[in-house]
Motif scaffolding. Structure first.
Motif, mmCIF file in Angstrom:
data_model
loop_
_atom_site.group_PDB
_atom_site.id
_atom_site.type_symbol
_atom_site.label_atom_id
_atom_site.label_comp_id
_atom_site.label_asym_id
_atom_site.label_seq_id
_atom_site.Cartn_x
_atom_site.Cartn_y
_atom_site.Cartn_z
ATOM 1 N N ALA A 78 0.831 -1.211 0.000
ATOM 2 C CA ALA A 78 0.000 0.000 0.000
ATOM 3 C C ALA A 78 0.861 1.256 0.000
ATOM 4 N N ALA A 79 2.071 1.152 0.557
ATOM 5 C CA ALA A 79 2.971 2.308 0.581
ATOM 6 C C ALA A 79 3.758 2.451 -0.721
ATOM 7 N N LEU A 80 3.658 1.446 -1.610
ATOM 8 C CA LEU A 80 4.422 1.473 -2.858
ATOM 9 C C LEU A 80 3.596 1.919 -4.053
ATOM 10 N N VAL A 81 2.271 1.971 -3.909
ATOM 11 C CA VAL A 81 1.417 2.324 -5.044
ATOM 12 C C VAL A 81 1.038 3.798 -4.980
ATOM 13 N N ALA A 82 0.839 4.383 -6.153
ATOM 14 C CA ALA A 82 0.478 5.797 -6.216
ATOM 15 C C ALA A 82 -1.022 5.997 -6.314
ATOM 16 N N ASP A 83 -1.714 5.038 -6.893
ATOM 17 C CA ASP A 83 -3.154 5.169 -7.109
ATOM 18 C C ASP A 83 -3.914 4.999 -5.786
ATOM 19 N N PRO A 84 -4.741 5.977 -5.391
ATOM 20 C CA PRO A 84 -5.485 5.883 -4.117
ATOM 21 C C PRO A 84 -6.405 4.666 -4.066
ATOM 22 N N GLY A 85 -7.031 4.310 -5.201
ATOM 23 C CA GLY A 85 -7.904 3.144 -5.218
ATOM 24 C C GLY A 85 -7.131 1.867 -4.970
ATOM 25 N N HIS A 86 -5.960 1.754 -5.561
ATOM 26 C CA HIS A 86 -5.118 0.577 -5.323
ATOM 27 C C HIS A 86 -4.688 0.514 -3.858
ATOM 28 N N ARG A 87 -4.368 1.675 -3.301
ATOM 29 C CA ARG A 87 -3.945 1.707 -1.899
ATOM 30 C C ARG A 87 -5.078 1.235 -0.985
ATOM 31 N N ARG A 88 -6.292 1.701 -1.262
ATOM 32 C CA ARG A 88 -7.434 1.274 -0.445
ATOM 33 C C ARG A 88 -7.641 -0.234 -0.550
ATOM 34 N N PHE A 89 -7.521 -0.759 -1.767
ATOM 35 C CA PHE A 89 -7.705 -2.203 -1.946
ATOM 36 C C PHE A 89 -6.677 -2.969 -1.117
ATOM 37 N N LEU A 90 -5.422 -2.545 -1.179
ATOM 38 C CA LEU A 90 -4.354 -3.275 -0.482
ATOM 39 C C LEU A 90 -4.505 -3.179 1.034
ATOM 40 N N LEU A 91 -4.910 -2.029 1.517
ATOM 41 C CA LEU A 91 -5.146 -1.914 2.957
ATOM 42 C C LEU A 91 -6.332 -2.780 3.366
ATOM 43 N N GLY A 92 -7.355 -2.842 2.513
ATOM 44 C CA GLY A 92 -8.478 -3.736 2.777
ATOM 45 C C GLY A 92 -8.043 -5.187 2.740
ATOM 46 N N GLN A 93 -7.156 -5.529 1.796
ATOM 47 C CA GLN A 93 -6.652 -6.894 1.738
ATOM 48 C C GLN A 93 -5.903 -7.245 3.024
ATOM 49 N N ALA A 94 -5.084 -6.320 3.509
ATOM 50 C CA ALA A 94 -4.340 -6.581 4.744
ATOM 51 C C ALA A 94 -5.293 -6.897 5.896
ATOM 52 N N GLU B 198 7.475 -7.401 -8.471
ATOM 53 C CA GLU B 198 7.873 -8.695 -7.904
ATOM 54 C C GLU B 198 6.991 -9.058 -6.718
ATOM 55 N N THR B 199 6.654 -8.071 -5.890
ATOM 56 C CA THR B 199 5.799 -8.393 -4.738
ATOM 57 C C THR B 199 4.412 -8.830 -5.196
ATOM 58 N N LEU B 200 3.883 -8.196 -6.252
ATOM 59 C CA LEU B 200 2.574 -8.603 -6.771
ATOM 60 C C LEU B 200 2.622 -10.039 -7.295
ATOM 61 N N MET B 201 3.703 -10.362 -7.995
ATOM 62 C CA MET B 201 3.840 -11.721 -8.505
ATOM 63 C C MET B 201 3.959 -12.730 -7.364
ATOM 64 N N ALA B 202 4.787 -12.387 -6.363
ATOM 65 C CA ALA B 202 5.045 -13.325 -5.267
ATOM 66 C C ALA B 202 3.835 -13.487 -4.351
ATOM 67 N N GLY C 27 -6.980 -11.762 -8.429
ATOM 68 C CA GLY C 27 -7.393 -11.032 -9.615
ATOM 69 C C GLY C 27 -6.828 -9.619 -9.653
ATOM 70 N N PHE C 28 -6.752 -8.969 -8.501
ATOM 71 C CA PHE C 28 -6.192 -7.620 -8.416
ATOM 72 C C PHE C 28 -4.735 -7.616 -8.881
ATOM 73 N N GLY C 29 -3.944 -8.536 -8.343
ATOM 74 C CA GLY C 29 -2.538 -8.597 -8.724
ATOM 75 C C GLY C 29 -2.362 -8.916 -10.195
ATOM 76 N N ARG C 30 -3.180 -9.809 -10.684
ATOM 77 C CA ARG C 30 -3.074 -10.198 -12.097
ATOM 78 C C ARG C 30 -3.381 -9.006 -13.005
ATOM 79 N N ARG C 31 -4.418 -8.243 -12.671
ATOM 80 C CA ARG C 31 -4.773 -7.088 -13.501
ATOM 81 C C ARG C 31 -3.659 -6.047 -13.520
ATOM 82 N N LEU C 32 -3.063 -5.786 -12.348
ATOM 83 C CA LEU C 32 -2.000 -4.780 -12.291
ATOM 84 C C LEU C 32 -0.776 -5.227 -13.081
ATOM 85 N N LEU C 33 -0.422 -6.489 -12.986
ATOM 86 C CA LEU C 33 0.742 -6.975 -13.722
ATOM 87 C C LEU C 33 0.477 -7.037 -15.220
ATOM 88 N N ASP C 34 -0.713 -7.464 -15.616
ATOM 89 C CA ASP C 34 -1.049 -7.496 -17.036
ATOM 90 C C ASP C 34 -1.019 -6.086 -17.626
#
Length: 211
Positions: A33-49, A98-102, A145-152
């Motif tokens: 969440a601290a590595l992404v710039a998009d606020p929506g992505h950050r919210r998703f990752l904090l929700g995932q945590a 790499e973190t998204l892939m892992a 699905g979130f990680g796959r979309r960002l990497l694609d």
């Protein structure tokens, strides 16, 4: 749910490893969440945590029911420790791809594969809490699905190096296989095929990442 007396310890032990994996996923998502710039992505990752923390708590509750003495036992699984070390190194290098892939692709893919196989067994046993189990599985699918979309998207935009990630993916995938096969005796105790679980995770990784 029907759990035979001789299955309680191995099932609790397996859940202990799953709980550890959820804690790893929680820590990784919070760091991402601290590595992404998009606020929506950050919210998703904090929700995932937060969701990963809930998953770990659920597994811990089941462990307490099955085998309370397992609550104080720390899983010792060298491949999982090595996996955590690789993820933490990628976070330190601020290598989001790499973190998204892992985490979202491979680790969540393994979790999804395991939960799908566990679900099949629980349905046969008439286990309770079907709705809660479906929620957990749905959340794992969403994280993957979130990680796959960002990497694609990054690949389509030329923002990542597929060859480099492919080499890293093989190392992570090798560790997931080592994790599951290390637990082969536990899987056999509950009539599950460890090699099938180990191979399932590759189904969740895009061909460009492993082909």
């Amino acid at each position: 749910m029907i759990v035979l007396p001789d299955e309680r310890e191995p099932v609790a032990q397996l859940l202990g490893f799953l709980e550890y994996g959820e804690r790893l996923a929680q820590d990784c998502a919070a760091a991402q969440a601290a590595l992404v710039a998009d606020p929506g992505h950050r919210r998703f990752l904090l929700g995932q945590a937060r969701q990963e923390s809930m998953h770990a708590t659920v597994f811990r509750g089941v462990i307490a029911w099955l085998a309370p003495r397992r609550l104080s036992a720390t899983p010792l699984l060298p491949p999982l420790e090595r996996y955590r070390a690789l993820v933490e190194d990628a976070i330190t290098r601020r290598d989001l791809h790499e973190t998204l892939m892992a985490e979202q692709l491979i680790l969540e893919g393994l979790g999804e594969a395991i939960l799908n196989r566990i679900e099949a067994g629980l349905v046969k046993r008439g286990a309770p809490f079907g709705r809660l189990r479906r929620i957990l599985l749905h959340q794992e699918e969403a994280h993957h699905g979130f990680g796959r979309r960002l990497l694609d998207r990054a690949r389509a935009e030329g923002a990542l190096q597929p060859d480099r990630l492919r080499g890293r993916a093989e190392e992570y995938l090798g560790l997931t296989q080592d994790m599951v096969l290390t637990l082969a005796s536990l899987f056999s105790t509950i009539d599950e095929d460890a090699s099938a679980w180990a191979s399932d995770v590759r189904l969740y990784v895009p061909e460009w990442c492993v082909g």
